[in-house]
Scaffold this motif. Structure first.
Motif, PDB file in Angstrom:
ATOM      1  N   HIS A   1      16.442  19.314  -1.387  1.00  0.00           N
ATOM      2  CA  HIS A   1      15.597  19.000  -0.229  1.00  0.00           C
ATOM      3  C   HIS A   1      16.181  17.751   0.426  1.00  0.00           C
ATOM      4  N   VAL A   2      16.407  17.819   1.732  1.00  0.00           N
ATOM      5  CA  VAL A   2      16.967  16.692   2.476  1.00  0.00           C
ATOM      6  C   VAL A   2      15.919  16.208   3.471  1.00  0.00           C
ATOM      7  N   SER A   3      15.665  14.908   3.466  1.00  0.00           N
ATOM      8  CA  SER A   3      14.707  14.319   4.408  1.00  0.00           C
ATOM      9  C   SER A   3      15.269  13.011   4.951  1.00  0.00           C
TER      10      SER A   3
ATOM     11  N   MET B   1       0.837  -1.191   0.000  1.00  0.00           N
ATOM     12  CA  MET B   1       0.000   0.000   0.000  1.00  0.00           C
ATOM     13  C   MET B   1       0.881   1.253   0.000  1.00  0.00           C
ATOM     14  N   TYR B   2       0.401   2.281  -0.646  1.00  0.00           N
ATOM     15  CA  TYR B   2       1.144   3.536  -0.707  1.00  0.00           C
ATOM     16  C   TYR B   2       1.237   4.146   0.694  1.00  0.00           C
ATOM     17  N   PRO B   3       2.378   4.725   1.047  1.00  0.00           N
ATOM     18  CA  PRO B   3       2.561   5.267   2.409  1.00  0.00           C
ATOM     19  C   PRO B   3       1.937   6.662   2.579  1.00  0.00           C
ATOM     20  N   TYR B   4       0.611   6.727   2.500  1.00  0.00           N
ATOM     21  CA  TYR B   4      -0.084   8.009   2.601  1.00  0.00           C
ATOM     22  C   TYR B   4       0.210   8.726   3.916  1.00  0.00           C
ATOM     23  N   VAL B   5       0.223   7.993   5.017  1.00  0.00           N
ATOM     24  CA  VAL B   5       0.465   8.618   6.318  1.00  0.00           C
ATOM     25  C   VAL B   5       1.867   9.236   6.348  1.00  0.00           C
ATOM     26  N   ARG B   6       2.835   8.516   5.830  1.00  0.00           N
ATOM     27  CA  ARG B   6       4.195   9.049   5.786  1.00  0.00           C
ATOM     28  C   ARG B   6       4.276  10.280   4.883  1.00  0.00           C
ATOM     29  N   MET B   7       3.553  10.274   3.776  1.00  0.00           N
ATOM     30  CA  MET B   7       3.560  11.424   2.875  1.00  0.00           C
ATOM     31  C   MET B   7       2.937  12.639   3.548  1.00  0.00           C
ATOM     32  N   VAL B   8       1.798  12.445   4.201  1.00  0.00           N
ATOM     33  CA  VAL B   8       1.147  13.556   4.903  1.00  0.00           C
ATOM     34  C   VAL B   8       2.085  14.100   5.973  1.00  0.00           C
ATOM     35  N   LYS B   9       2.753  13.214   6.692  1.00  0.00           N
ATOM     36  CA  LYS B   9       3.720  13.630   7.716  1.00  0.00           C
ATOM     37  C   LYS B   9       4.812  14.501   7.104  1.00  0.00           C
ATOM     38  N   GLU B  10       5.362  14.094   5.963  1.00  0.00           N
ATOM     39  CA  GLU B  10       6.423  14.862   5.312  1.00  0.00           C
ATOM     40  C   GLU B  10       5.912  16.220   4.837  1.00  0.00           C
ATOM     41  N   LEU B  11       4.718  16.262   4.282  1.00  0.00           N
ATOM     42  CA  LEU B  11       4.173  17.530   3.802  1.00  0.00           C
ATOM     43  C   LEU B  11       3.890  18.485   4.958  1.00  0.00           C
TER      44      LEU B  11
ATOM     45  N   ARG C   1      10.613  13.699  -3.068  1.00  0.00           N
ATOM     46  CA  ARG C   1      10.337  14.481  -4.279  1.00  0.00           C
ATOM     47  C   ARG C   1       9.135  15.414  -4.113  1.00  0.00           C
ATOM     48  N   ILE C   2       8.071  14.945  -3.495  1.00  0.00           N
ATOM     49  CA  ILE C   2       6.860  15.767  -3.367  1.00  0.00           C
ATOM     50  C   ILE C   2       7.098  16.948  -2.419  1.00  0.00           C
TER      51      ILE C   2
END
Length: 178
Positions: free
Chosen positions: A26-28, A1-11, A56-57
């Protein structure tokens, strides 16, 4: 499954980060979780590409592209990638992802990403060909820059990137069927 929670956290984490220039890095930091691994308990090659989204996003957000995409209804798609894998990333290891736009042309934006282990070794490196799209197809980077209120010329593509672009132009499409 796509890591939506992780993406929202990063944004959310990067929403107030300083803006980046178009070619800024950009460094993460990320961790290889059990759901990211293959049967050898290391980061799955396909999941590597998904984790690169997590760098990237937010990079696109920091350079101002995400706001323009939302305003115009445009999308962002990947039109090609090549990855060089060199070091294993094991379960629970922490990695740093570095993401930056290298250059752009008439149709595509070229993005470089790399994952670095805590010992300073580069685990893998990717070159992406990205495109902004609308209902009619690809939106020219010049038009995207105009919508962003920028008029910067593209940096010159590094030689290795130019060679990749040339090689991709020679690649047959659609691929041959046996």
């Amino acid at each position: 499954m796509y890591p939506y929670v992780r993406m929202v956290k990063e944004l959310i984490k990067n929403r107030k980060a300083a803006p980046l220039p178009l070619t800024g890095t950009h460094v993460s930091t990320h961790r290889c979780w059990p759901w990211d691994i293959d049967m050898w308990a290391e980061l799955n090659n396909g999941r590597t590409l998904t984790l690169y989204d997590l760098g990237r996003i937010p990079m696109a957000q920091r350079i101002g592209l995400i706001g323009v995409l939302r305003k115009t209804g445009w999308g962002l798609t990947m039109a090609g990638v090549t990855v060089r894998y060199r070091r294993r990333i094991r379960t629970f290891e922490k990695v740093e992802i570095r993401s930056r736009a290298l250059c752009w042309g008439k149709r595509f934006i070229y993005i470089e990403q790399s994952m670095w282990k805590q010992d300073g070794e580069c685990a893998n490196h990717a070159l992406y060909r990205a495109a902004v799209t609308d209902k009619n197809g690809i939106v020219a980077p010049a038009r995207v820059l105009e919508a962003m209120g920028r008029d910067e010329a593209s940096p010159e593509a590094p030689e290795w990137v130019r060679r990749w672009i040339d090689a991709e132009a020679e690649r047959p499409w659609p691929p041959m069927q046996d």
